[in-house]
Design an enzyme around this catalytic site. Structure first.
Site, short mmCIF file in Angstrom:
data_model
loop_
_atom_site.label_atom_id
_atom_site.label_comp_id
_atom_site.label_asym_id
_atom_site.label_seq_id
_atom_site.Cartn_x
_atom_site.Cartn_y
_atom_site.Cartn_z
CG HIS A 135 -1.71 -1.26 1.30
ND1 HIS A 135 -2.84 -1.46 0.57
CD2 HIS A 135 -1.48 -2.40 1.98
CE1 HIS A 135 -3.29 -2.68 0.82
NE2 HIS A 135 -2.49 -3.27 1.65
CG ASP A 165 -0.33 -9.64 1.10
OD1 ASP A 165 -1.07 -9.05 0.30
OD2 ASP A 165 0.71 -9.15 1.55
CE1 TYR A 396 -3.02 -0.18 -5.68
CE2 TYR A 396 -4.68 1.14 -4.58
CZ TYR A 396 -4.00 -0.06 -4.73
OH TYR A 396 -4.32 -1.13 -3.93
P1 MGD Z 1 2.12 -1.45 4.51
O1 MGD Z 1 2.01 -0.80 5.85
O2 MGD Z 1 1.00 -1.28 3.57
O3 MGD Z 1 2.35 -2.98 4.83
O4 MGD Z 1 1.92 -5.36 4.48
P2 MGD Z 1 2.87 -4.19 3.94
O5 MGD Z 1 2.65 -3.99 2.52
O6 MGD Z 1 4.24 -4.55 4.37
O7 MGD Z 1 3.49 -1.02 3.83
C1 MGD Z 1 3.58 0.17 3.13
C2 MGD Z 1 4.95 0.77 3.33
O8 MGD Z 1 5.15 1.77 2.35
C3 MGD Z 1 5.09 1.45 4.69
O9 MGD Z 1 6.36 1.23 5.21
C4 MGD Z 1 4.88 2.91 4.36
O10 MGD Z 1 5.53 3.80 5.24
C5 MGD Z 1 5.49 3.00 2.98
N1 MGD Z 1 4.93 4.10 2.20
C6 MGD Z 1 3.63 4.43 2.08
N2 MGD Z 1 3.48 5.51 1.31
C7 MGD Z 1 4.71 5.89 0.93
C8 MGD Z 1 5.18 6.95 0.12
O11 MGD Z 1 4.45 7.80 -0.38
N3 MGD Z 1 6.54 7.00 -0.07
C9 MGD Z 1 7.40 6.11 0.49
N4 MGD Z 1 8.69 6.23 0.24
N5 MGD Z 1 6.95 5.11 1.27
C10 MGD Z 1 5.64 5.00 1.48
C11 MGD Z 1 0.57 -5.44 4.13
C12 MGD Z 1 0.18 -6.91 4.09
O12 MGD Z 1 0.28 -7.47 5.41
C13 MGD Z 1 -1.19 -7.19 3.57
S1 MGD Z 1 -1.86 -6.25 2.32
C14 MGD Z 1 -1.90 -8.25 4.04
S2 MGD Z 1 -3.43 -8.58 3.39
C15 MGD Z 1 -1.37 -9.21 5.04
N6 MGD Z 1 -2.25 -9.32 6.21
C16 MGD Z 1 -1.76 -9.96 7.33
C17 MGD Z 1 -2.62 -10.59 8.29
O13 MGD Z 1 -3.85 -10.61 8.13
N7 MGD Z 1 -2.05 -11.18 9.38
C18 MGD Z 1 -0.70 -11.18 9.55
N8 MGD Z 1 -0.19 -11.78 10.64
N9 MGD Z 1 0.13 -10.60 8.65
C19 MGD Z 1 -0.38 -9.98 7.58
N10 MGD Z 1 0.47 -9.38 6.69
C20 MGD Z 1 0.08 -8.86 5.40
P1 MGD Z 2 -8.96 -9.54 8.67
O1 MGD Z 2 -8.89 -8.59 9.81
O2 MGD Z 2 -7.72 -10.23 8.27
O3 MGD Z 2 -9.62 -8.67 7.52
O4 MGD Z 2 -9.71 -7.63 5.33
P2 MGD Z 2 -10.08 -9.01 6.03
O5 MGD Z 2 -9.25 -10.10 5.52
O6 MGD Z 2 -11.54 -9.18 5.95
O7 MGD Z 2 -10.01 -10.67 8.98
C1 MGD Z 2 -11.39 -10.42 9.19
C2 MGD Z 2 -11.94 -11.22 10.32
O8 MGD Z 2 -11.57 -12.60 10.17
C3 MGD Z 2 -11.41 -10.80 11.69
O9 MGD Z 2 -12.48 -10.32 12.47
C4 MGD Z 2 -10.82 -12.06 12.28
O10 MGD Z 2 -11.13 -12.21 13.65
C5 MGD Z 2 -11.48 -13.16 11.45
N1 MGD Z 2 -10.73 -14.41 11.36
C6 MGD Z 2 -9.40 -14.60 11.33
N2 MGD Z 2 -9.12 -15.92 11.28
C7 MGD Z 2 -10.29 -16.58 11.28
C8 MGD Z 2 -10.65 -17.95 11.23
O11 MGD Z 2 -9.84 -18.86 11.20
N3 MGD Z 2 -11.99 -18.23 11.20
C9 MGD Z 2 -12.94 -17.27 11.24
N4 MGD Z 2 -14.20 -17.64 11.17
N5 MGD Z 2 -12.62 -15.98 11.32
C10 MGD Z 2 -11.31 -15.62 11.33
C11 MGD Z 2 -8.42 -7.38 4.94
C12 MGD Z 2 -8.35 -6.11 4.11
O12 MGD Z 2 -8.61 -5.01 4.96
C13 MGD Z 2 -7.04 -6.00 3.45
S1 MGD Z 2 -6.38 -7.34 2.64
C14 MGD Z 2 -6.35 -4.85 3.48
S2 MGD Z 2 -4.84 -4.76 2.70
C15 MGD Z 2 -6.84 -3.64 4.17
N6 MGD Z 2 -6.17 -3.50 5.45
C16 MGD Z 2 -6.73 -2.69 6.41
C17 MGD Z 2 -6.00 -2.24 7.56
O13 MGD Z 2 -4.81 -2.56 7.75
N7 MGD Z 2 -6.64 -1.43 8.46
C18 MGD Z 2 -7.93 -1.05 8.29
N8 MGD Z 2 -8.50 -0.26 9.21
N9 MGD Z 2 -8.64 -1.46 7.21
C19 MGD Z 2 -8.07 -2.29 6.30
N10 MGD Z 2 -8.83 -2.73 5.24
C20 MGD Z 2 -8.33 -3.75 4.37
MO 4MO Z 3 -4.17 -6.81 1.98
#
Ligand code: MGD
Ligand code: MGD
Ligand code: 4MO
Length: 855
Positions: A135, A165, A396
């Site tokens: 992001h 992811d 984007y």
């Molecule tokens: P972001 O915080 O989106 O997280 O994981 P990441 O992609 O690693 O990283 C964006 C980075 O870009 C940040 O360091 C921010 O400061 C930098 N950045 C943002 N804007 C700018 C800019 O304008 N310029 C510069 N130079 N830098 C910028 C996200 C990933 O995490 C996702 S999408 C998912 S779905 C996964 N979810 C997940 C989970 O559900 N559980 C666990 N345990 N881990 C997860 N990891 C995953």
């Molecule tokens: P999660 O929080 O990973 O979000 O959106 P989601 O994938 O929908 O999971 C949603 C729910 O799944 C949680 O309430 C968690 O308790 C439940 N869950 C986890 N494991 C299990 C399981 O084994 N069984 C069941 N039944 N439930 C489970 C992700 C989406 O959100 C993504 S990919 C991104 S990149 C964005 N990230 C993001 C963020 O970082 N912050 C905020 N505020 N909004 C976001 N929106 C987006």
């Molecule tokens: Mo995501």
């Protein structure tokens, strides 16, 4: 008045107005519409009219933007690690330990481009690797898929390839049953809001918490629509081990399975439908293949185990009577299934050992229920708003100014509408993001592609190092979130200390996370300090039509509200300066400023039909008029249900992915919904058998040996308050939300939610500091004792921006809150590159800072 200027800007959590005085931001607010903005749509249903409020909502991290701009850890000057000498000792082992000294931009940029030239000459193509986040601060010019991609294509780089992811189980699993490869396996998004209001009787939220995650980027736009559903008396069920925010707002029946056992629950529901004939037999007969074999499995005819509610009770901990009652009600009522926060797939329980099994079960259940008939579909009021789907403004992922037709979505619309010099990366080596540490430290890695053009692309493996290419010598790190966001993330801290990595650049806005391991820091600025343009909530690419979550489509002028702080520069300017030192200045900029690029994008888009450039600059935003009622996009899957050609406004799948005539059927081999997918039959993957039989998690409630030492299941969901690492830490106002972090003795600790019983048995009191640990590492959080989780479960969020080890980085206890230090990096399957961090067992104990020495 009073010398205050009002600007506009856009964020991941909604567009905002920015009030500036004397070059400083005073405050940031959401946008309310005026009478001059176009009409708002309305839906008539069940004798009532539903019309959303005329304003744009904003997420917490959007409103906290001011404190992010003025954060106390902004990188304000170019920095060099004191004991890094590009011409002498580099001391990689001291990364994260030794301090920094301020250097000039000229010196910093010269060190970087000299290193580029050196490794290209000495080692050859591929020696420069670029790692960015998923992001970004919002925009089409400054985005990593835009300016950064354009610059590095011109340099040549090894791409750190992202696994899908956000889509894991959908991509690796569900798409084999129903196609949709270009959405990475999730479903169609039109017409659901109207259909729910008119027809739906029950909504099942399955790991779906849109009140926390806002689908994606959509702020609280969906909230009012879900409240309409509540007002109409639609019944809600929430299947989530955590009593999540959506459940807390809407109420309803809570079903809390043990994490990762959901496929068993889904199979028992399907079993009841099968045995009590509560499924759509006509649909199954005419629109699907393979049901007989699936029904045999459910009935246990081969393995002798009927998938009864009693069988599932033993797996999931959910009472058989509750499973049966839910199955019966679901089978009899017109029901929407909300899978993941976005509702139509995307996220949810997809990031765990059983993630692909679960996502597959979700689509198989909807196939049994005859998806596409009135009131029966995927959704949770988050998607399917009646918009003008023909209006085009680039998202984007359409690549902005990258000119990259291969790796961005530019080939769909942008390249025809926004002329620019194309760019292409000559380096074909890629490395999987999840294995970047192994690639550096052990010198090899293997991955599988995230490939949206067809469902078979994911079966093709790639290897690092690639034949003919150099191993990575330079890591160019853009942002630095990954110790908070990537599984088993101590690996990153260890990677940075490796002798195999001679040079690390960090181009970052904040000194946080991984930035502390860089040799050179290039200070970037935020979107409030540079010029850009964007549509709110428009991702493009795999996130096609994400704007469908909004009540109004809006295109936003992202004004440069203030000058960049300190000596920081926009990413665009940094890349331009680097380009100049490589003789590529005009090729990069085409002689244009960032504002010129904004104008070019605006003029190439449909926004120019709605408002003049001058007026747009002045007003700062334009609202897209809604589609006329009789032209509204049809209900998703109605065409498929009724046996017609596809008539919904999406360009998917590619013509060649249809097996019959164009627009006939789904993107599967048969064109039908396949209970036993042909594509999986062809690859014979033991981790993804064509028949989606239940396999237990490798780390969970049934792994008894591990459970003895680590009896708690850790869930690491997405933070409600920050957007991943963006908004967290950095002295941001979000730190003051006690649900997010808790201030104890001058340090803001990350929260972990634990049950009353688990707290009591360990002598933990409310707000106590606790150490969460397993064999992978140890993290300190502040306990939040709550009945929202059952005993045996610890609920926290991933994505702490702060990494603060009390001792040696990469091994000692972290008090920053990076719970991903504890999560498993095991891929969901040996033949996929996917994460399953929710399959994680831990133990916890009370902690006090004196324990730091021992840790
Ligand atoms: P972001 O915080 O989106 O997280 O994981 P990441 O992609 O690693 O990283 C964006 C980075 O870009 C940040 O360091 C921010 O400061 C930098 N950045 C943002 N804007 C700018 C800019 O304008 N310029 C510069 N130079 N830098 C910028 C996200 C990933 O995490 C996702 S999408 C998912 S779905 C996964 N979810 C997940 C989970 O559900 N559980 C666990 N345990 N881990 C997860 N990891 C995953
Ligand atoms: P999660 O929080 O990973 O979000 O959106 P989601 O994938 O929908 O999971 C949603 C729910 O799944 C949680 O309430 C968690 O308790 C439940 N869950 C986890 N494991 C299990 C399981 O084994 N069984 C069941 N039944 N439930 C489970 C992700 C989406 O959100 C993504 S990919 C991104 S990149 C964005 N990230 C993001 C963020 O970082 N912050 C905020 N505020 N909004 C976001 N929106 C987006
Ligand atoms: Mo995501």
């Amino acid at each position: 008045g009073g010398g205050v200027t009002r600007f506009t800007n856009n964020t991941n959590g909604g567009p905002v107005q920015v009030y500036v005085k004397d070059g400083k931001i005073l405050r940031i607010t959401p946008i309310d519409f005026t009478d001059k903005d176009p009409d708002t749509w309305a839906i008539q249903a069940r004798g009532q009219e539903f019309r959303p409020p005329r304003r744009a909502t904003a997420a917490p991290y959007a409103i906290a933007s001011k404190s992010m701009v003025y954060a106390n850890n902004r990188n304000l000057y170019p920095m060099k690690r004191v004991d890094f000498d590009p011409h002498g000792e580099r001391n990689p082992q001291n990364r994260g330990k030794s301090g920094y000294e301020r250097i000039s931009w000229d010196e910093a940029l010269t060190i970087v481009t000299d290193e580029f030239k050196r490794v290209k000459k000495e080692c050859g193509p591929g020696a420069i690797a670029v790692s960015h986040g998923s992001h970004h601060l919002w925009g089409n010019v400054g985005y990593y898929l835009s300016a950064m991609q354009r610059f590095f294509n011109n340099v040549g780089f090894t791409r750190v390839h992202h696994n899908p992811d956000s889509w894991e189980g959908w991509y690796w699993g569900a798409q084999h049953h129903w196609g949709h490869s270009m959405r990475l396996g999730i479903g169609e998004v039109t017409g659901q809001v109207e259909d729910i209001l008119k027809e739906c009787e029950m909504m099942v939220f399955w790991s779906s918490d849109p009140e926390a995650t806002n689908g994606c980027y959509a702020a609280y736009e969906g909230t009012v629509r879900r409240l309409w559903a509540k007002q109409l008396g639609i019944k809600f069920v929430h299947i989530d081990p955590y009593w999540n925010h959506t459940a807390a707002l809407l109420k309803g029946k809570w079903i809390a399975p043990r994490p990762g056992t959901d496929p068993a629950l889904a199979q028992a529901i399907s079993y009841v439908w099968l045995t009590e004939e509560l499924y759509d037999k006509k649909f199954v007969a005419e629109r699907t293949t393979g049901f007989e074999e699936w029904a045999e499995y459910l009935a246990g005819r081969k393995d002798g185990v009927p998938k009864t509610p009693e069988w599932a009770e033993a797996e999931t901990g959910v009472a058989a009577r509750d499973i049966r009652a839910l199955a019966r009600e679901w089978g009899k009522r017109k029901t929407y299934l909300a899978a993941g926060g976005y509702g139509n797939g995307f996220g949810g329980a997809c990031r765990t050992a059983t993630g692909a099994q679960w996502a597959r079960m979700m689509v198989m259940m909807m196939a049994m229920q005859g998806i596409g008939k009135p009131g029966v579909n995927f959704g949770n009021m988050q998607t399917g708003v009646p918009h003008d789907y023909s209006f085009w403004f680039p998202g984007y992922a359409e690549g902005g100014i990258s000119g990259d037709l291969n790796f961005t979505g530019a080939a769909v619309n942008s390249y025809q509408r926004i002329p620019l010099i194309l760019s292409m990366n000559p380096v074909k080596q890629v490395v999987p993001r999840l294995q970047l540490p192994e690639a550096i430290m052990e010198g090899k890695a293997q991955g599988f592609f995230t490939e949206p053009s067809c469902k078979e692309g994911q079966f093709i493996p790639y290897f690092y190092p690639a034949p003919g290419y150099s191993p990575i010598q330079i890591l160019y790190k853009y942002g630095g979130a990954q110790i908070g966001t990537m599984p088993d993330s101590n690996r990153w801290a260890r990677m940075y200390r490796s002798e195999n990595l001679p040079f690390v650049v960090s181009q970052s806005i904040w000194f946080e996370g991984e930035a502390q391991f860089a040799d050179i820091i290039l200070p970037a600025c935020t979107n409030f300090e540079r010029t850009d343009v964007s549509e709110w909530c428009s991702a493009g690419g795999y996130g096609h039509q994400f704007f469908t979550q909004l009540n109004h489509r809006m295109v936003i002028m992202q004004h440069k509200c203030i000058e960049p702080l300190g000596e920081s520069k926009s990413d665009y300017q940094i890349f331009l300066e680097l380009s100049k030192r490589l003789g590529l200045g005009p090729v990069f900029s085409e002689g244009m400023t960032e504002l010129d690029w904004v104008k070019r994008i605006f003029e190439g888009s449909d926004a120019a039909d709605l408002i003049s450039w001058k007026e747009f600059l002045k007003k700062g935003y334009v609202v897209v008029p809604p589609e006329k009622e009789k032209l509204r996009a049809p209900r998703a899957y109605a065409w498929f249900n009724e046996g017609r050609k596809k008539d919904i406004p999406e360009p998917h799948p590619l013509p060649g992915d249809y097996s019959g005539e164009w627009l006939e059927g789904l993107g599967t081999q048969s064109g039908k919904f396949e209970f036993i997918p042909n594509s999986l039959l062809k690859v014979d993957d033991p981790d993804r058998p064509a028949l989606n039989r239940y396999e237990r998690s490798w780390e969970g409630a049934n792994t008894t040996e591990l459970l003895g030492r680590f009896p708690l299941q850790l869930m690491s969901a997405h933070s409600r308050y920050s957007f991943h690492s963006m908004g967290d830490g950095k002295g941001s106002a979000l730190n003051d939300i006690e649900d997010h972090r808790l201030l104890v003795d001058g340090h803001y600790y990350w929260r972990a939610r634990i049950s009353v019983e688990d707290a009591r048995s360990r002598g933990i009191a409310q707000n106590d500091l606790i150490r969460l640990f397993n064999d992978r590492g140890s993290v300190v959080c502040a306990a939040q004792i709550t009945s929202r989780v059952r005993p045996g479960i610890v609920h926290s969020y991933e994505s702490s921006a702060v990494y603060k080890p009390v001792g040696e980085a990469g091994t000692s206890t972290d008090i920053g809150g990076c719970v991903n230090i504890l999560t498993s990096n095991r891929s969901q399957g040996a033949r996929s590159t996917s994460m399953g961090p929710n399959a994680t067992l831990i133990q916890m104990e009370k902690w006090n800072p004196a324990m730091a020495e021992a840790a």
